[in-house]
Motif scaffolding. Structure first.
Motif, PDB file in Angstrom:
ATOM      1  N   CYS A  23      35.922  44.728  46.356  1.00 28.75           N
ATOM      2  CA  CYS A  23      37.065  45.622  46.537  1.00 28.75           C
ATOM      3  C   CYS A  23      36.594  47.000  46.992  1.00 28.75           C
ATOM      4  O   CYS A  23      35.423  47.359  46.829  1.00 28.75           O
ATOM      5  N   THR A  24      37.518  47.758  47.541  1.00 28.32           N
ATOM      6  CA  THR A  24      37.265  49.154  47.900  1.00 28.32           C
ATOM      7  C   THR A  24      38.387  50.010  47.316  1.00 28.32           C
ATOM      8  O   THR A  24      39.424  49.491  46.894  1.00 28.32           O
ATOM      9  N   ILE A  25      38.156  51.318  47.319  1.00 27.46           N
ATOM     10  CA  ILE A  25      39.218  52.254  46.964  1.00 27.46           C
ATOM     11  C   ILE A  25      39.526  53.089  48.200  1.00 27.46           C
ATOM     12  O   ILE A  25      38.750  53.120  49.158  1.00 27.46           O
ATOM     13  N   GLY A  26      40.643  53.782  48.173  1.00 25.50           N
ATOM     14  CA  GLY A  26      40.977  54.673  49.272  1.00 25.50           C
ATOM     15  C   GLY A  26      40.184  55.972  49.188  1.00 25.50           C
ATOM     16  O   GLY A  26      39.334  56.153  48.298  1.00 25.50           O
ATOM     17  N   LYS A  27      40.463  56.875  50.080  1.00 27.99           N
ATOM     18  CA  LYS A  27      39.794  58.175  50.091  1.00 27.99           C
ATOM     19  C   LYS A  27      40.149  58.949  48.825  1.00 27.99           C
ATOM     20  O   LYS A  27      41.310  59.045  48.449  1.00 27.99           O
ATOM     21  N   ILE A  28      39.134  59.470  48.137  1.00 31.38           N
ATOM     22  CA  ILE A  28      39.372  60.247  46.927  1.00 31.38           C
ATOM     23  C   ILE A  28      39.887  61.635  47.321  1.00 31.38           C
ATOM     24  O   ILE A  28      39.232  62.349  48.086  1.00 31.38           O
ATOM     25  N   ALA A 185      54.901  38.787  44.102  1.00 28.61           N
ATOM     26  CA  ALA A 185      55.823  38.019  44.941  1.00 28.61           C
ATOM     27  C   ALA A 185      55.323  37.883  46.370  1.00 28.61           C
ATOM     28  O   ALA A 185      55.861  37.090  47.139  1.00 28.61           O
ATOM     29  N   PHE A 186      54.296  38.649  46.733  1.00 31.66           N
ATOM     30  CA  PHE A 186      53.802  38.653  48.105  1.00 31.66           C
ATOM     31  C   PHE A 186      52.321  38.285  48.155  1.00 31.66           C
ATOM     32  O   PHE A 186      51.564  38.566  47.220  1.00 31.66           O
ATOM     33  N   GLU A 187      51.916  37.682  49.264  1.00 37.26           N
ATOM     34  CA  GLU A 187      50.486  37.535  49.518  1.00 37.26           C
ATOM     35  C   GLU A 187      49.982  38.926  49.895  1.00 37.26           C
ATOM     36  O   GLU A 187      50.439  39.521  50.873  1.00 37.26           O
ATOM     37  N   ASN A 188      49.049  39.461  49.113  1.00 40.34           N
ATOM     38  CA  ASN A 188      48.634  40.834  49.332  1.00 40.34           C
ATOM     39  C   ASN A 188      47.177  41.038  48.942  1.00 40.34           C
ATOM     40  O   ASN A 188      46.536  40.145  48.383  1.00 40.34           O
ATOM     41  N   ASP A 189      46.653  42.238  49.249  1.00 37.77           N
ATOM     42  CA  ASP A 189      45.261  42.551  48.930  1.00 37.77           C
ATOM     43  C   ASP A 189      45.155  43.719  47.958  1.00 37.77           C
ATOM     44  O   ASP A 189      44.092  44.321  47.826  1.00 37.77           O
ATOM     45  N   LYS A 190      46.251  44.050  47.256  1.00 39.86           N
ATOM     46  CA  LYS A 190      46.263  45.174  46.330  1.00 39.86           C
ATOM     47  C   LYS A 190      46.084  44.714  44.883  1.00 39.86           C
ATOM     48  O   LYS A 190      46.641  43.700  44.466  1.00 39.86           O
ATOM     49  N   LEU A 191      45.316  45.496  44.135  1.00 39.33           N
ATOM     50  CA  LEU A 191      45.151  45.280  42.708  1.00 39.33           C
ATOM     51  C   LEU A 191      45.295  46.633  42.028  1.00 39.33           C
ATOM     52  O   LEU A 191      44.948  47.660  42.609  1.00 39.33           O
ATOM     53  N   LEU A 192      45.786  46.611  40.809  1.00 43.44           N
ATOM     54  CA  LEU A 192      45.979  47.849  40.068  1.00 43.44           C
ATOM     55  C   LEU A 192      45.107  47.819  38.817  1.00 43.44           C
ATOM     56  O   LEU A 192      45.189  46.890  38.013  1.00 43.44           O
ATOM     57  N   SER A 205      41.317  44.490  47.825  1.00 42.68           N
ATOM     58  CA  SER A 205      40.343  43.403  47.870  1.00 42.68           C
ATOM     59  C   SER A 205      39.959  43.077  49.310  1.00 42.68           C
ATOM     60  O   SER A 205      40.738  43.307  50.241  1.00 42.68           O
ATOM     61  N   GLU A 206      38.771  42.551  49.468  1.00 42.85           N
ATOM     62  CA  GLU A 206      38.272  42.217  50.800  1.00 42.85           C
ATOM     63  C   GLU A 206      39.056  41.054  51.416  1.00 42.85           C
ATOM     64  O   GLU A 206      39.184  40.962  52.634  1.00 42.85           O
ATOM     65  N   GLU A 207      39.571  40.187  50.558  1.00 41.31           N
ATOM     66  CA  GLU A 207      40.325  39.021  51.022  1.00 41.31           C
ATOM     67  C   GLU A 207      41.778  39.133  50.581  1.00 41.31           C
ATOM     68  O   GLU A 207      42.080  39.682  49.522  1.00 41.31           O
ATOM     69  N   TRP A 208      42.674  38.593  51.385  1.00 38.15           N
ATOM     70  CA  TRP A 208      44.067  38.484  50.970  1.00 38.15           C
ATOM     71  C   TRP A 208      44.168  37.418  49.888  1.00 38.15           C
ATOM     72  O   TRP A 208      43.575  36.344  50.003  1.00 38.15           O
ATOM     73  N   ARG A 209      44.948  37.751  48.825  1.00 37.06           N
ATOM     74  CA  ARG A 209      45.086  36.850  47.682  1.00 37.06           C
ATOM     75  C   ARG A 209      43.693  36.336  47.264  1.00 37.06           C
ATOM     76  O   ARG A 209      43.370  35.163  47.365  1.00 37.06           O
ATOM     77  N   SER A 210      42.889  37.261  46.803  1.00 32.33           N
ATOM     78  CA  SER A 210      41.497  36.994  46.437  1.00 32.33           C
ATOM     79  C   SER A 210      41.408  36.132  45.189  1.00 32.33           C
ATOM     80  O   SER A 210      42.422  35.755  44.575  1.00 32.33           O
ATOM     81  N   ASP A 211      40.178  35.846  44.784  1.00 35.31           N
ATOM     82  CA  ASP A 211      39.929  35.086  43.562  1.00 35.31           C
ATOM     83  C   ASP A 211      40.539  35.795  42.358  1.00 35.31           C
ATOM     84  O   ASP A 211      41.047  35.149  41.437  1.00 35.31           O
ATOM     85  N   LEU A 212      40.520  37.120  42.363  1.00 34.76           N
ATOM     86  CA  LEU A 212      41.137  37.878  41.273  1.00 34.76           C
ATOM     87  C   LEU A 212      42.649  37.678  41.266  1.00 34.76           C
ATOM     88  O   LEU A 212      43.259  37.502  40.202  1.00 34.76           O
ATOM     89  N   HIS A 213      43.279  37.725  42.442  1.00 28.32           N
ATOM     90  CA  HIS A 213      44.715  37.491  42.520  1.00 28.32           C
ATOM     91  C   HIS A 213      45.079  36.101  41.978  1.00 28.32           C
ATOM     92  O   HIS A 213      46.054  35.958  41.233  1.00 28.32           O
ATOM     93  N   MET A 214      44.292  35.111  42.365  1.00 32.43           N
ATOM     94  CA  MET A 214      44.578  33.749  41.929  1.00 32.43           C
ATOM     95  C   MET A 214      44.421  33.616  40.415  1.00 32.43           C
ATOM     96  O   MET A 214      45.214  32.937  39.751  1.00 32.43           O
TER      97      MET A 214
END
Length: 230
Positions: A23-28, A185-192, A205-214
């Protein structure tokens, strides 16, 4: 999670993972000077790419040009497919486009385009101020293991062999935070990454609907939010 990834985690990090993803974060954002100083004045940006990594990018440039040509050809092929598609196929494509627009709107509505909630005094803000002090690499391998959230990365920024060089650079203890899929509800790459005090960081996340999402999808929290306790 692939067997090779599982093997790497067991041997490199010494943990049995439940799920993991890069995963990455946005600009601090720029913090207040006094807050930054009190936190140790750590770096707020990842390290620049090393000369060897830059050389790799230069050498890869011709391949990128080829990739762009292939992408244009693929776009032309998609356009031709749309012209020749059936009504049902066009309806499915239209529905997918609307779903994407709803997802993008939900990202903006939830503030998921922001790096964190904005409170530098909160747990998320304090954690963010130490992010690149832990490692100057631009990515983190986020691991759920035995009720903990582990963040792993190479000690310094690298362009190759990140898996072989990573080590645990931060650990969030049980009860201090939860990892959530904010848009189940959506296929996405965001985690909180939501901390106990309500403050939060957005991970991409680097992948859409990553292993963490699953994993989070399979283990919904009692309140209905799909997450995993740290």
């Amino acid at each position: 999670m692939s067997r090779s990834t599982d093997h790497t985690l067991r041997n490199r990090l010494g943990v049995v993972p439940d799920a993991a993803a890069w995963c990455t974060i946005g600009k601090i954002p720029e913090p207040p000077t006094d807050v930054h100083r009190a936190a140790g004045s750590g770096p707020l940006r990842p390290a620049f790419m090393r000369p060897l990594g830059i050389l790799g990018v230069v050498l890869a440039a011709p391949l990128m040009s080829v990739a762009k040509v292939l992408s244009l050809l693929a776009s032309g092929e998609e356009a031709l497919k749309r012209l020749l598609s059936t009504k049902e196929e066009r309806d499915r494509a239209r529905a997918k486009g609307l779903d994407t627009k709803r997802r993008d709107a939900a990202i903006l509505e939830r503030g998921l385009d922001k790096t964190f909630d904005g409170d530098w005094t909160g747990a998320a803000g304090r954690f963010l101020l130490q992010w690149y002090s832990h490692s100057s690499h631009h990515q983190r391998f986020v691991v759920l293991a035995q009720g903990r959230i582990l963040l792993a990365a190479p000690p310094k920024r690298v362009s190759v062999r990140r898996d072989d060089r990573m080590r645990v650079v931060a650990e969030i203890s049980a009860g201090d935070a939860v990892l959530e899929d904010p848009l189940p509800a959506f296929e996405n790459d965001k985690l909180l990454l939501r901390f106990k005090d309500g403050s939060w960081l957005t991970l991409t996340s680097e992948e859409w609907r990553s292993d963490l999402h699953m994993y989070l999808m399979r283990h919904p929290r009692p309140d209905g939010i799909r997450g995993a306790e740290a």
